[in-house]
Design a protein around this motif. Structure first.
Motif, PDB file in Angstrom:
ATOM      1  N   MET A   1       0.812  -1.210   0.000  1.00 10.28           N
ATOM      2  CA  MET A   1       0.000   0.000   0.000  1.00 10.28           C
ATOM      3  C   MET A   1       0.844   1.257   0.000  1.00 10.28           C
ATOM      4  N   ARG A   2       2.127   1.109  -0.248  1.00  9.03           N
ATOM      5  CA  ARG A   2       3.022   2.265  -0.214  1.00  9.03           C
ATOM      6  C   ARG A   2       3.164   2.890  -1.600  1.00  9.03           C
ATOM      7  N   GLY A   3       3.770   4.043  -1.586  1.00  9.53           N
ATOM      8  CA  GLY A   3       4.140   4.656  -2.853  1.00  9.53           C
ATOM      9  C   GLY A   3       3.194   5.757  -3.263  1.00  9.53           C
ATOM     10  N   ALA A   4       3.672   6.586  -4.187  1.00 13.23           N
ATOM     11  CA  ALA A   4       2.878   7.691  -4.708  1.00 13.23           C
ATOM     12  C   ALA A   4       1.804   7.166  -5.645  1.00 13.23           C
ATOM     13  N   PRO A   5       0.695   7.911  -5.798  1.00 10.22           N
ATOM     14  CA  PRO A   5      -0.318   7.519  -6.782  1.00 10.22           C
ATOM     15  C   PRO A   5       0.299   7.361  -8.168  1.00 10.22           C
ATOM     16  N   SER A   6      -0.203   6.403  -8.926  1.00 13.67           N
ATOM     17  CA  SER A   6       0.354   6.151 -10.254  1.00 13.67           C
ATOM     18  C   SER A   6       0.263   7.380 -11.148  1.00 13.67           C
ATOM     19  N   VAL A   7      -0.849   8.118 -11.020  1.00  9.82           N
ATOM     20  CA  VAL A   7      -1.048   9.337 -11.806  1.00  9.82           C
ATOM     21  C   VAL A   7      -1.012  10.523 -10.845  1.00  9.82           C
ATOM     22  N   PRO A   8      -0.008  11.391 -10.929  1.00 11.69           N
ATOM     23  CA  PRO A   8       0.032  12.536 -10.011  1.00 11.69           C
ATOM     24  C   PRO A   8      -1.095  13.514 -10.298  1.00 11.69           C
ATOM     25  N   PRO A   9      -1.635  14.161  -9.267  1.00 12.79           N
ATOM     26  CA  PRO A   9      -2.649  15.188  -9.483  1.00 12.79           C
ATOM     27  C   PRO A   9      -2.088  16.335 -10.307  1.00 12.79           C
ATOM     28  N   PRO A  10      -2.942  17.122 -10.957  1.00 12.29           N
ATOM     29  CA  PRO A  10      -2.456  18.280 -11.706  1.00 12.29           C
ATOM     30  C   PRO A  10      -1.614  19.190 -10.827  1.00 12.29           C
ATOM     31  N   GLY A  11      -0.471  19.622 -11.359  1.00 12.26           N
ATOM     32  CA  GLY A  11       0.413  20.509 -10.634  1.00 12.26           C
ATOM     33  C   GLY A  11       1.433  19.818  -9.756  1.00 12.26           C
ATOM     34  N   VAL A  12       1.294  18.496  -9.569  1.00 16.71           N
ATOM     35  CA  VAL A  12       2.224  17.734  -8.741  1.00 16.71           C
ATOM     36  C   VAL A  12       3.209  16.999  -9.636  1.00 16.71           C
ATOM     37  N   ALA A  13       4.478  17.026  -9.254  1.00 14.53           N
ATOM     38  CA  ALA A  13       5.521  16.317  -9.995  1.00 14.53           C
ATOM     39  C   ALA A  13       6.257  15.389  -9.046  1.00 14.53           C
ATOM     40  N   TYR A  14       6.773  14.290  -9.603  1.00 13.18           N
ATOM     41  CA  TYR A  14       7.536  13.330  -8.815  1.00 13.18           C
ATOM     42  C   TYR A  14       9.027  13.491  -9.103  1.00 13.18           C
ATOM     43  N   GLU A  15       9.810  13.404  -8.034  1.00 16.11           N
ATOM     44  CA  GLU A  15      11.264  13.443  -8.148  1.00 16.11           C
ATOM     45  C   GLU A  15      11.822  12.251  -7.389  1.00 16.11           C
ATOM     46  N   ARG A  16      12.634  11.465  -8.043  1.00 19.10           N
ATOM     47  CA  ARG A  16      13.216  10.291  -7.380  1.00 19.10           C
ATOM     48  C   ARG A  16      14.574  10.644  -6.786  1.00 19.10           C
ATOM     49  N   ALA A 145      -8.636  18.018  -7.743  1.00 16.65           N
ATOM     50  CA  ALA A 145      -7.479  17.688  -8.583  1.00 16.65           C
ATOM     51  C   ALA A 145      -7.337  16.180  -8.760  1.00 16.65           C
ATOM     52  N   ARG A 146      -7.547  15.431  -7.693  1.00 10.31           N
ATOM     53  CA  ARG A 146      -7.440  13.978  -7.800  1.00 10.31           C
ATOM     54  C   ARG A 146      -8.508  13.419  -8.740  1.00 10.31           C
ATOM     55  N   ILE A 147      -9.708  13.994  -8.695  1.00  7.13           N
ATOM     56  CA  ILE A 147     -10.774  13.543  -9.599  1.00  7.13           C
ATOM     57  C   ILE A 147     -10.426  13.867 -11.042  1.00  7.13           C
ATOM     58  N   ARG A 148      -9.886  15.061 -11.288  1.00 10.13           N
ATOM     59  CA  ARG A 148      -9.507  15.415 -12.652  1.00 10.13           C
ATOM     60  C   ARG A 148      -8.412  14.493 -13.176  1.00 10.13           C
ATOM     61  N   ALA A 149      -7.486  14.118 -12.308  1.00 11.53           N
ATOM     62  CA  ALA A 149      -6.361  13.294 -12.743  1.00 11.53           C
ATOM     63  C   ALA A 149      -6.768  11.858 -13.017  1.00 11.53           C
ATOM     64  N   ALA A 150      -7.658  11.310 -12.206  1.00  9.06           N
ATOM     65  CA  ALA A 150      -8.038   9.895 -12.348  1.00  9.06           C
ATOM     66  C   ALA A 150      -9.459   9.714 -11.835  1.00  9.06           C
TER      67      ALA A 150
END
Length: 250
Positions: A1-16, A145-150
């Motif tokens: 159950m860990r980890g970021a959502p597969s699809v980031p919300p609008p305006g959110v970016a992932y950095e590894r 935002a989460r609804i718009r993304a997925a």
């Protein structure tokens, strides 16, 4: 159950960064990591410092969650030493959607709706803010935002009485991971103990089961844990959020 959502919300970016993923650009930042970061001692301190400094340079508050079974055991202490402040510890409960889909009938006069419009998200945020006596203005934007993304992977429910929101709850689904996270579930005081909260749990369980998602997860407070356990959820671990807000946070 860990980890970021597969699809980031609008305006959110992932950095590894090594074993971690930073989510930047949202209402607050998040650090997502595995059960074991794989680093120890000074290397762990440097990893923590990089996350702290990255969000500080952006002026963002950041949250890093740790579970009671995470490794290494000194991680919470090293987070505190780096300036992170622990929040309230919650129990992590899991249940099976098929088993939890049967719930009580709604009380007379209560209407249950699944909502997606941003106007309804603002009504949800306003109710939550009134009950908890805190600024939750960010919540409406987060849910919208989460609804718009997925849209298929977010379910927001409101229970209304004569047009007033008396309970609200939402769920984020990760079908590829075979679980859904139940969130919210706040009920106004005069409607507590009348089956509204349990009905919203059952409805979300039905939605998850229909999507083929077998497992539900809740981060539960001490107040909600007994109710959820009576419904059939089981405690598996505990989670504590560690938060740091830089002086320049926006």
């Amino acid at each position: 159950m860990r980890g970021a959502p597969s699809v980031p919300p609008p305006g959110v970016a992932y950095e590894r960064d090594g074993p971690l993923v930073r989510a930047v650009g949202g209402f607050r930042g998040f650090v997502h990591g595995p059960r074991d970061t794989g680093v120890r001692g000074a290397a762990l301190d440097r990893l923590i410092a990089r996350q702290r400094d990255r969000f500080a340079e952006r002026g963002e508050t950041v949250e890093w969650r740790t579970h009671s079974h995470d490794e290494p055991p000194e991680l919470p202490g090293r987070l505190r030493a780096a300036g992170f402040t622990p929040g309230a510890t919650m129990s992590v409960l899991v249940g099976e959607s098929a088993e939890l889909a049967d719930g009580p009938a709604l009380p007379e006069g209560i209407v249950l709706r699944r909502v997606e419009d941003e106007v309804d998200m603002r009504r949800v945020a306003a109710m939550e803010a009134t009950v908890w006596h805190m600024d939750l203005s960010w919540l409406a934007g987060l849910l919208a935002a989460r609804i718009r993304a997925a849209p298929d992977d977010v379910c927001v429910l409101v229970a209304e009485h004569e047009g007033r929101v008396v309970c609200a709850a939402w769920m984020f689904l990760w079908p590829d991971r075979r679980y859904a996270g139940l969130r919210g579930g706040t009920t106004v005081p005069e409607w507590r103990g009348r089956g509204v909260y349990r009905a919203l749990v059952a409805e979300r369980a039905r939605v998850a089961a229909a999507r083929g998602v077998p497992h539900l997860q809740v981060d539960a407070s001490a107040d909600s844990r007994p109710v959820l356990r009576r419904l059939g959820f089981r405690t598996v671990t505990a989670v504590t959020p560690y938060v740091r807000t830089p002086p320049t946070a926006r």
